[in-house]
Every structure is written in structure tokens, then in C-alpha cells.
Design an enzyme around this catalytic site. Structure first.
Site, mmCIF file in Angstrom:
data_model
loop_
_atom_site.group_PDB
_atom_site.id
_atom_site.type_symbol
_atom_site.label_atom_id
_atom_site.label_comp_id
_atom_site.label_asym_id
_atom_site.label_seq_id
_atom_site.Cartn_x
_atom_site.Cartn_y
_atom_site.Cartn_z
ATOM 1 N N PHE A 1 73.865 21.336 -37.623
ATOM 2 C CA PHE A 1 72.414 21.566 -37.550
ATOM 3 C C PHE A 1 71.777 21.604 -38.935
ATOM 4 O O PHE A 1 70.563 21.421 -39.063
ATOM 5 C CB PHE A 1 72.114 22.878 -36.794
ATOM 6 C CG PHE A 1 72.187 24.105 -37.662
ATOM 7 C CD1 PHE A 1 73.391 24.703 -37.949
ATOM 8 C CD2 PHE A 1 71.034 24.632 -38.217
ATOM 9 C CE1 PHE A 1 73.458 25.823 -38.774
ATOM 10 C CE2 PHE A 1 71.084 25.752 -39.047
ATOM 11 C CZ PHE A 1 72.303 26.345 -39.324
ATOM 12 N N LYS A 2 72.591 21.823 -39.971
ATOM 13 C CA LYS A 2 72.029 21.899 -41.319
ATOM 14 C C LYS A 2 71.387 20.585 -41.752
ATOM 15 O O LYS A 2 70.626 20.556 -42.716
ATOM 16 C CB LYS A 2 73.102 22.331 -42.317
ATOM 17 C CG LYS A 2 73.535 23.785 -42.112
ATOM 18 C CD LYS A 2 74.513 24.242 -43.168
ATOM 19 C CE LYS A 2 74.809 25.730 -43.063
ATOM 20 N NZ LYS A 2 75.695 26.050 -41.908
#
Ligand SMILES: *Cc1c(COP(=O)(O)O)cnc(C)c1O
Length: 434
Positions: free
Chosen positions: A106-107
Site C-alpha cells: 500500500f505504500k
């Protein structure tokens, strides 16, 4: 857009300054002076919008003209070029998949948006931006791939030799172009110490324009609000509007973005902060004492954080009143043994494979339901990384069911390019000066 320091509400800066400095001089964190509520019409019709349309709207409201609309929309279109689907697992359990970006975590949302915003704000003739980043695995990949090919930037990643997974290592070390990787003979803490020391070194700061792509950067937080709105939109299309999000948490940036979305008016019933045994926040909920401690290594290593840096932001959103936080947030912690049990349980229940971080978020839903008696809400757990990044924890049947995504196939046959150094500042300094 104006931002203030959590340590001093009178200290305000504009968005550009908050992006390049990450942290105010007084070591607080930047928070928006005003948190806009998008018009009721937008929330009321949210199911009609796509992820990018939602991102245009939410970012436009938050940035309040700090980047002209056309430019902001172009940045979003380029940065958020992968989906964030919500999948139904059973009638009241869904998973929000946040691992479809280039580094499979998700980063990517934060890193891709931040890199493009930084590049946008750099004016002609300005000194090249030198990004230094220490990683225990996921941050480095997202930052490397986020900045890859972004003009007038150079990224140097430090990672602990032998302590990241093979896929993570390839993501860090095979990029070339404006990305360099340094393998440090030491721990993640050593890598972080080297980066920190570089920021205080006078000569390095004169020679280079150093910045830290840190997870506390406001430009990483903002794009993470988009997928909460978008998940809600997808659920609304299925007639689900009583929503609980369970978020695997380490530095509390992801859940912080969720709470910012909630503050903006997204009607979320409850957030679950699910941690591993690095349980500083769940302990705080129990005792009322916030006691940071040294981090402990676990299977969900991207959440091995003993003093979550974004927690200050969350307290600030609730005027430092823990009782108010507790109305919206439930905090629960899990051991490695429980993580190992949850992975096959999820697989048996839904024929679905979760990474160890995601397993914890799933596990927390059952306890939330039992503790609160709320069995009717739709619980959505956030899947923060693709399971193929953590191959060691899977056995037989489950391992065989992990699909290898295109992003990994593309790494095959590429060779690792690194410079190896000891955990020694002089060596690191020499490398930078070149
Ligand atoms: C970084 C990370 C987390 C923790 O997110 P925070 O925003 O630090 O709370 C969880 N899962 C994975 C896979 C991560 O990479």
C-alpha cells in the site's frame, strides 16, 4: 493549504514547505489547519465515482488550491494508475486490496504521489533533490519505484544485508537510473542511524539538497485517504453502508489517513487498529499511559514499531482526548503464533491467501465483533501487501495458491546492483560525496 505543527498551532507553513521538510523544526508533525468536508452531494453520490475521480475531489478539497486543479489531476492520474478493489469474502466480511501497485504494497499510494508532488514543486534550475531512505523492506521498494525516472531526483536506499526478502531485495536493487541501493552490514536501526546522521552533517547539507521521503510526510498521508473513500463507494454499490475498517498498523500512517477521511465526513462506524506484539497503542488504550518501547522483531516486520510516529497526529485529530479516540478506534494486538494460525484459517474459510500483516487485521475482526456485539456491520480488512513478498511463512497448499504477479515476473533475470558498506558513517559519507 496551510498546515500547523502539532507542537505549536501558531506555527503554520504552506503545503510546499511541509512536503520538502517533512517535519517542523519543533519536531511536531504537520496537520491541516482546516479539514474540509466535501459537499454532502459528493458523499451522497459517491458510488457513482471512480477511484481517480474520488482522488481528484478529495485532494482538491484538502489542498485548497496549493496545486492548480489541472496539474493536481495530472499528478493523480500518473500516480494512482492501479486499482484498489474491495473483494467480498462472505456476506459481511470484505478485503480491500492495496497491493496492486509497482512494489506490491500500500505504500505505493503514498510514495508515488509524494514523488510527483516533490518533482512538481521543484523549479527550473533548482538543485537536484537527494532522497535518503532507510528501509526494513517495504518502504524502500515503494520509494525506489515511486521515484524511478522522476526528473531531477536521486534516491539512495540503505537496507540491512540479508534481512529483506528476496523479492524486496530485487525491487530495491535492480532499478538503475536515478535509484541506488546500499547494502549495510548491520541492522535496520543502523541504516536509519546513518540516514539521520547524514541530515545533521554540515558538509553534506551544503553539497546536496537532502530530503527524507519519510512516512510522516503529509504528501504520503493525503493519497492514503483516497482508497478509504473509494472502498466505501464500492461497498455502497453492494448496498453496504455500515462499515468497519480493520487496519494492520505499525507507524499508524495508514489508519491515520482513514481517520482523516472520517474527519472529512466519510461515514465509517469504527476503525480497528490491529498490531503485532509491538503493542504500544493497544497498551495505551488499556492503561491510559503512552509508553513507547524498543521494537521487537515479528513475522509482520513492516509493523515492528515501538513508538509509532503518526500516533501524535491521531491524538491531535481528537484534541488529545483518549476517550474520544476510543469512540471511533478499537486497538488490538496479536502474537506471531496467532498470525501463523490466521493465515491457514483465512485460506480454509475463503480460499484466499493473506500476507502476515493482513492476517492480523483479519484476526482482529472476530475479536472486535465479540467485544462490541456488532455482528451486522460490514467489516473490511486492509490487505497491505501481496503475500508473495513474504514466502517464508507459507506451507504446501497455501504456497501453491499464491499467484505471482506481473511486477515480480518482470524482476526475473535482473541482477542485483548494490554497494556494500559497514555500518559506519564515514564510509557512507564517502560514498555520497563520491
Ligand atoms: C508499512 C506497512 C504496514 C504498516 O503501515 P503503517 O502506516 O506504518 O501503520 C502494514 N503492512 C505492510 C505490508 C506495510 O508495508
Amino acid at each position: 493549504m496551510k498546515l500547523y505543527s502539532t507542537n505549536n498551532p501558531n506555527l503554520t507553513v504552506d503545503f510546499k514547505e511541509a512536503v520538502f521538510n517533512s517535519m517542523p523544526q519543533d519536531k511536531g508533525l504537520y496537520m491541516p489547519v482546516s479539514i474540509p468536508a466535501p459537499d454532502a452531494d459528493f458523499i451522497g453520490n459517491i458510488e457513482k465515482f471512480s477511484l481517480t475521480e474520488i482522488a481528484f475531489k478529495v485532494a482538491g478539497d484538502l489542498l485548497q488550491g496549493a496545486i492548480p486543479e489541472r496539474d493536481l489531476n495530472a499528478i493523480i492520474e500518473d500516480a494512482i494508475n492501479f486499482p484498489a478493489p474491495v473483494l467480498r469474502l462472505n456476506s459481511n466480511t470484505y478485503v480491500l486490496e492495496l497491493f496492486h501497485g509497482p512494489s506490491l504494497a500500500f505504500k505505493d499510494f503514498g510514495a508515488r504521489f509524494m514523488s510527483r508532488v516533490m518533482s512538481y514543486f521543484m523549479e527550473e534550475g533548482e538543485k537536484m533533490l537527494n532522497v535518503l531512505v532507510a528501509t526494513s523492506g517495504d518502504t524502500g521498494g515503494a520509494v525506489a519505484l515511486g521515484f524511478l525516472g522522476v526528473p531531477n531526483t536521486q534516491v539512495t536506499i540503505l537496507y540491512p544485508k540479508g534481512k529483506v526478502s528476496p523479492i524486496q531485495e530485487l525491487q530495491l536493487t535492480t532499478n538503475g537510473q536515478n535509484i541506488r541501493a546500499i547494502e549495510v552490514d548491520g541492522t535496520f536501526d543502523d541504516c536509519q542511524a546513518l540516514v539521520k546522521q547524514a541530515f545533521t552533517d554540515k558538509e553534506l547539507n551544503e553539497k546536496f539538497r537532502l530530503t527524507s521521503a519519510n512516512s510522516i510526510n503529509i504528501a504520503r498521508l493525503i493519497p492514503q485517504t483516497f482508497y478509504y473513500f473509494n472502498a466505501y463507494a464500492q461497498l455502497k454499490r453492494e448496498g453496504k453502508t455500515d462499515v468497519v475498517f480493520s487496519v494492520p498498523s505499525g507507524n499508524f500512517g495508514n489508519i491515520g489517513a482513514g481517520l482523516l477521511a472520517w474527519k472529512m465526513g466519510l461515514p465509517v462506524k469504527q476503525f480497528i487498529a490491529a498490531t503485532n506484539v509491538n503493542d504500544t497503542v493497544p497498551s495505551f488504550f488499556k492503561s491510559g499511559q503512552y509508553e513507547p518501547k524498543p521494537s521487537v522483531a515479528t513475522l509482520s516486520n513492516a509493523m515492528d514499531v515501538g513508538d509509532p510516529s503518526n500516533w501524535v497526529r491521531i491524538m491531535n485529530l481528537f484534541k488529545d482526548d483518549l476517550q474520544e479516540v476510543k469512540k471511533v478506534v478499537t486497538a488490538l494486538s496479536y502474537t506471531d503464533e496467532q498470525t501463523r494460525e490466521a493465515v491457514p484459517e483465512v485460506f480454509q474459510n475463503y480460499n484466499y491467501v493473506v500476507c502476515p500483516h493482513t492476517a492480523i487485521a483479519w484476526r482482529a475482526i472476530a475479536d472486535y465483533r465479540e467485544e462490541s456485539g456488532d455482528y451486522n456491520s460490514t467489516a473490511v480488512f486492509l490487505s497491505t501487501a501481496h503475500p508473495c513478498k513474504f514466502p517464508d511463512i507459507y506451507e504446501g497448499n497455501i504456497a501453491d495458491n499464491i499467484e505471482i504477479p506481473g511486477q515480480v515476473k518482470a524482476l526475473e533475470g535482473k541482477s542485483k546492483q548494490t554497494v556494500e558498506i559497514k555500518a559506519d558513517f564515514n564510509e557512507f559519507r564517502k560514498f555520497l560525496i563520491g
